[in-house]
Each structure stands twice: as structure tokens, then as C-alpha cells.
Design an enzyme around this catalytic site. Structure first.
Site, short mmCIF file in Angstrom:
data_model
loop_
_atom_site.label_atom_id
_atom_site.label_comp_id
_atom_site.label_asym_id
_atom_site.label_seq_id
_atom_site.Cartn_x
_atom_site.Cartn_y
_atom_site.Cartn_z
N ASP A 118 0.85 -1.20 0.00
CA ASP A 118 0.00 0.00 0.00
C ASP A 118 0.89 1.25 0.00
O ASP A 118 1.96 1.24 0.61
CB ASP A 118 -0.89 -0.01 1.25
CG ASP A 118 -2.21 0.70 1.04
OD1 ASP A 118 -3.25 0.05 1.17
OD2 ASP A 118 -2.20 1.92 0.71
N TYR A 230 -11.19 7.41 -13.56
CA TYR A 230 -11.45 6.16 -12.84
C TYR A 230 -12.14 5.16 -13.74
O TYR A 230 -11.70 4.02 -13.90
CB TYR A 230 -12.29 6.47 -11.60
CG TYR A 230 -12.51 5.29 -10.68
CD1 TYR A 230 -11.45 4.70 -10.00
CD2 TYR A 230 -13.78 4.79 -10.49
CE1 TYR A 230 -11.66 3.63 -9.15
CE2 TYR A 230 -14.00 3.72 -9.63
CZ TYR A 230 -12.93 3.15 -8.97
OH TYR A 230 -13.15 2.09 -8.12
N THR A 260 -20.40 -0.40 -1.70
CA THR A 260 -20.11 -1.23 -0.52
C THR A 260 -19.99 -0.33 0.70
O THR A 260 -19.52 0.80 0.60
CB THR A 260 -18.76 -1.96 -0.74
OG1 THR A 260 -18.82 -2.61 -2.01
CG2 THR A 260 -18.48 -2.97 0.34
O1 UGA Z 1 -19.25 2.68 -3.11
C1 UGA Z 1 -18.85 2.14 -4.13
O2 UGA Z 1 -18.48 1.00 -4.12
C2 UGA Z 1 -18.79 2.91 -5.41
O3 UGA Z 1 -18.74 4.29 -5.07
C3 UGA Z 1 -18.56 5.22 -6.09
O4 UGA Z 1 -19.66 5.23 -6.93
P1 UGA Z 1 -21.01 6.05 -6.61
O5 UGA Z 1 -22.15 5.13 -6.82
O6 UGA Z 1 -21.02 7.31 -7.34
O7 UGA Z 1 -20.94 6.30 -5.02
P2 UGA Z 1 -21.38 7.53 -4.10
O8 UGA Z 1 -20.46 8.67 -4.20
O9 UGA Z 1 -21.55 6.91 -2.77
O10 UGA Z 1 -22.80 8.03 -4.68
C4 UGA Z 1 -23.96 7.25 -4.69
C5 UGA Z 1 -25.16 8.14 -5.05
O11 UGA Z 1 -25.43 8.98 -3.94
C6 UGA Z 1 -25.44 10.34 -4.34
N1 UGA Z 1 -24.85 11.12 -3.25
C7 UGA Z 1 -23.55 10.96 -2.88
C8 UGA Z 1 -23.03 11.67 -1.83
C9 UGA Z 1 -23.84 12.60 -1.15
O12 UGA Z 1 -23.42 13.29 -0.18
N2 UGA Z 1 -25.15 12.74 -1.55
C10 UGA Z 1 -25.67 12.02 -2.59
O13 UGA Z 1 -26.87 12.18 -2.91
C11 UGA Z 1 -24.64 10.41 -5.63
O14 UGA Z 1 -25.09 11.46 -6.44
C12 UGA Z 1 -24.93 9.05 -6.23
O15 UGA Z 1 -26.11 9.13 -6.98
C13 UGA Z 1 -17.29 4.81 -6.82
O16 UGA Z 1 -17.02 5.68 -7.84
C14 UGA Z 1 -17.36 3.41 -7.31
O17 UGA Z 1 -16.17 3.04 -7.90
C15 UGA Z 1 -17.58 2.47 -6.18
O18 UGA Z 1 -17.79 1.21 -6.69
#
Ligand code: UGA
EC number: 4.1.1.35
Length: 461
Positions: A118, A230, A260
Site C-alpha cells: 500500500d 477512474y 459497498t
Molecule cells: O461505493 C462504491 O463501491 C462505489 O462508489 C462510487 O460510486 P457512486 O455510486 O457514485 O458512489 P457515491 O459517491 O456513494 O454516490 C452514490 C449516489 O449517492 C449520491 N450522493 C452521494 C453523496 C452525497 O453526499 N449525496 C448524494 O446524494 C450520488 O449522487 C450518487 O447518486 C465509486 O465511484 C465506485 O467506484 C464504487 O464502486
């Protein structure tokens, strides 16, 4: 006469002299004894003082020795014994990160030899510190962008920042890690004949046009968008894996990981789980981006880790989605977090220093004993656990909230007591009922007890 007087005086003198002599002797003995005891007590006090001084110097040394002894006999989590044939030498890149550290735990406990590599950009040494010093464990501070020469049987290639704020922080570095880093690990796998598992992502599907996305879907990715470093980095990493498989015969496994959550997720990770929990604990409004109707499925980290190990040891070489099939909108998720944090804050005093395992058992025990106290025991408890234990230190209570929760807790306990008392009354009734084996007879008996009591009293009078 004169002679007689002189004799009397002299005899008197002799007696007085003898008396004086005896007294002097006693005084001398007493003074000698006194000096002796005095000297002894001075000596003893001196000795005690010296002893005390020695104690003062030795006590911290003794403590240090105890600490050292404890550190030498450090207790590791239980590790299975594997024969030489079954024990594998496993490399985990990014093994000090959120998912990597849980994978390290599983493989170590399964009895394998684990080397964690790491660069500690998002990983933390404390995530794996409980293995440091174990004969099966090695921790190397190394960036996969540089080549690594090591003898291993399996490689779990997890090294890369995964949360959007982290991978967008330095997009070029993210690209290098996912391209050059993966190239280096594939080169190593080819050289030593190891099998490599790539931790890919659901983001290879980009902004998908089909729902749900199965592994055959090619994705819909913007190659110049803010997430491209990414998304495209992982896509090219997958391409490299299959190029090495076809051209060099390297055995590869590709896991496309969906959202996750779990312990060791950094509180400033920036993903929705940690953001919402932190905001809820601090009493701030949850930042739901857009309408909140976008859906996500959250899997618990231990499920993901089991999936990774199963996939590595399977014969499936095509990409595999690893995630929870149960989807929720982000708005639903926000509501869930709010309710969980609220519920738990009421219980905080009760379970503050209790570890997850103990708490779980405690939960079951209470459930078994008091049927009326409802405790959620399902996947939500893991979220609940993260709400409380995971980010405990960030919780800043204010006086209003404390008053509210004291009041709320009071009401909850009153309700519980009412339930409990009614429950015990019903139990008592049932017991008597069983004893009487006849409910009518029971009520008759109860009734007649009340009905005839005054008569008895009257009789007595
Ligand atoms: O947790 C993961 O494993 C994934 O997280 C991210 O992908 P993403 O789905 O965009 O994860 P988040 O940032 O947790 O967002 C999830 C959803 O929640 C929303 N969100 C996020 C953060 C926040 O404060 N408020 C909110 O509404 C985002 O717009 C999105 O629609 C990573 O980019 C992926 O590679 C990874 O697999």
C-alpha cells in the site's frame, strides 16, 4: 560518739554512693539502649527512604518491561492452520484500505501468507496493525506504479482510490495507478505464474442506458467526463487483464464491485454512506444530490470479501458483478440513516463501550427475554453499527438534543415498562391457567377471591 557519728555518715554515704552508682548504671544502660534504638530507627528510616527511592526508579521500568512482554506475546485474531500444500502466498495491493484490510483479515484467518502492499494514499496502517508481527503477515509501503519483485501464488489487485473525491483529487495519478499499476501487477503475475484478481467497478458501465446492468453490457462512459480517470482507467485495466490472458496465458479474474459499506470506511471518504452518517450524527441536513430518485444497492463489506475469495478460487475468467441485488433510492437511504441514527442516539448511553459482536449477542438476549422490546436484527444493524461505533468520535451532542433524547428515552422506557408488566401479568395468568387447566375456573376463582373477601372479613369480625 564522734566516731560513731562519722561511721554513720560514712555508712550513709556508702549507701547513697551505692544508690547513686546503681542509678548512674541504669541511666547509662538506658542511654546506651536509647542511642542504640535511635540509631536503629534512623537506619531503618534511611533504609526505607532508599527503598522508596529505588521503588520510584524501578516502577516505571517494571511497567515498561510489562508492556514489552505484552507486545511480545501479542494476541492475534485466531488463524486456521493450513498444510504447506494448501497454504498460499497472497499479495494484496491496496491491502490497508477499506476493502483490502477486510480481505487481509479473511485470508489471514483462513491461514494463508499475506503480503500487503500500500502507498497509504487512502489506506491506513491502523487497518492492518493487528497483524503486524504475525509470522504469516508482511506490510510493504510501495506504490504499484513502480515494479515489484516478489514470489506469490495469487494477487488481489485492489490498489486505487475508489471514492469520487479521492480519485478526482489527482486524475493523472488515478490513471497511472489503474494503467501502469495494473501492467506491473500483470507482469508480476506472468513472471511468477500467479493468478490475478482485478478489483474493477460498476463504474465501467458509466451512465448506463440499461437497467439492471449485467456483465454483457458494454457501458456508456463519457471518456472526457470528470469521472473518466477512474471509469476509463478501470476499463483499460480490464482490457489489459484479458490481453495478458490471451497473449501470455495469465490466469485472471475480474470483479466489478458495486457500492459497498462497512467498518473502516474513512469518515471523509466522500461516498454517500459515510456522508449521510456523518451529517446525521452531526445533526446536519443530509446532502441528497438531485432529486434523490437515483438508485443504489449497498452490500456489506464482508459479503463482498467472501465474493472476492470465491471468485478468485473459481474457474470463472469472465467479469463478474459483485453487489447487493436489492436496490433503494438515495432518498429512501437518507430516511433510513436518519431513523437509524435517531434510534441509536437514544441508546448510546446503554451500549457506548460495547463491541459489535457483544452488542449483537446482547440484542438477541434481550429479544429472547423481553419480547416486547423491538430490536432490529438484520442488515440494517450493520448500518446502525457504522452509525455509532464507526464514527463515534464525530458525534458532537448539543444540549437541546441531549434534553430531547433524555425525554424521549424516558418515554420509551415507560412504554417498555408498561409492556413488560402487562407481559409478565399475562405470563402469570397463563401459568395459573395451565395449573388450573380451565380458564373459566380460573376467572371464577379470581372473581370469587374478590367477591368473598369482604364476607370473610365480616365473618372474622
Ligand atoms: O461505493 C462504491 O463501491 C462505489 O462508489 C462510487 O460510486 P457512486 O455510486 O457514485 O458512489 P457515491 O459517491 O456513494 O454516490 C452514490 C449516489 O449517492 C449520491 N450522493 C452521494 C453523496 C452525497 O453526499 N449525496 C448524494 O446524494 C450520488 O449522487 C450518487 O447518486 C465509486 O465511484 C465506485 O467506484 C464504487 O464502486
Amino acid at each position: 560518739m564522734m566516731k560513731r557519728i562519722i561511721w554513720m555518715i560514712s555508712s550513709l554515704n556508702r549507701r547513697i554512693m551505692k544508690l547513686l552508682f546503681a542509678l548512674a548504671l541504669i541511666a547509662y544502660i538506658a542511654s546506651v539502649w536509647g542511642t542504640y534504638t535511635n540509631m536503629r530507627s534512623i537506619q531503618e528510616i534511611g533504609e526505607m527512604k532508599i527503598k522508596q527511592q529505588i521503588e520510584d526508579v524501578v516502577a516505571p521500568l517494571k511497567e515498561k518491561i510489562r508492556d514489552l512482554e505484552q507486545s511480545f506475546s501479542q494476541k492475534y485474531p485466531p488463524v486456521k492452520f493450513l498444510s504447506e500444500k494448501d497454504r498460499k502466498r497472497i499479495l494484496i495491493t491496496g491491502g490497508a484500505g477499506f476493502v483490502g484490510s477486510h480481505l487481509t483479515d479473511k485470508l489471514m484467518m483462513d491461514g494463508h501468507e499475506v503480503t500487503v502492499v500500500d502507498n497509504f494514499f487512502t489506506g491506513r496502517k491502523r487497518n492492518v496493525e493487528h497483524w503486524i508481527g504475525h509470522e504469516n503477515f508482511e506490510l510493504i509501503n510501495h506504490d504499484v506504479v513502480e515494479p515489484l519483485y516478489i514470489e506469490v501464488d495469487q494477487i488481489y489487485h485492489l490498489a486505487s482510490p475508489a471514492s469520487p473525491p479521492n480519485y478526482m483529487y489527482n486524475p493523472i495519478k488515478t490513471l497511472k495507478t489503474n494503467t501502469i499499476g495494473t501492467l506491473n501487477m500483470l507482469g508480476l503475475a506472468k513472471r511468477v505464474g500467479a493468478r490475478l484478481l482485478l478489483a474493477s467497478t460498476s463504474e465501467v458501465y458509466g451512465d448506463p442506458e440499461v437497467h439492471p446492468q449485467n456483465e454483457d453490457y458494454w457501458g456508456h462512459v463519457n471518456p472526457i467526463g470528470p469521472r473518466a480517470c477512474y471509469d476509463e482507467g478501470k476499463r483499460v485495466a480490464e482490457t489489459m487483464c484479458y490481453a495478458y490472458m490471451k497473449q501470455e496465458g495469465v490466469e485472471v479474474r475480474v470483479a466489478r464491485i458495486f457500492n459497498t459499506f462497512g467498518s473502516r470506511m474513512h469518515m471523509n471518504d466522500g461516498r454517500v454512506v459515510s456522508n449521510f452518517i456523518l451529517q446525521a450524527l452531526q445533526g446536519e441536513p443530509l446532502t441528497v444530490y438531485g432529486t434523490g430518485s437515483q438508485t443504489r444497492a449497498f452490500q456489506y463489506v464482508s459479503d463482498l470479501v467472501n465474493g472476492l475469495v470465491l471468485l478468485m478460487n473459481s474457474n470463472i475468467s469472465s467479469p463478474v458483478n459483485l453487489g447487493n441485488p436489492e436496490e433503494h433510492t438515495i432518498l429512501e437511504f437518507a430516511r433510513l440513516i436518519k431513523s437509524l441514527v435517531g434510534v441509536y442516539t437514544c441508546r448510546e448511553g446503554l451500549f457506548k463501550s460495547v463491541s459489535w459482536e457483544v452488542w449483537q449477542h446482547l440484542g438477541y438476549a434481550i429479544k429472547a427475554k423481553l419480547l416486547f422490546i423491538l430490536i432490529m436484527i438484520n442488515r440494517e444493524t450493520e448500518l446502525q453499527f457504522q452509525c455509532t461505533q464507526g464514527y463515534k468520535n464525530c458525534h458532537q451532542p448539543n444540549i437541546l438534543r441531549v434534553c430531547f433524547f433524555v425525554f424521549f428515552k424516558g418515554i420509551v422506557w415507560c412504554v417498555k415498562m408498561v409492556f413488560f408488566l402487562s407481559f409478565s401479568y399475562i405470563l402469570d395468568l397463563c401459568y395459573t391457567c395451565l395449573k388450573f387447566n380451565d380458564i373459566t375456573a380460573l376467572f371464577m376463582a379470581q372473581w370469587s377471591r374478590y367477591r368473598y373477601m369482604p364476607t370473610h372479613a365480616h365473618d372474622k369480625r
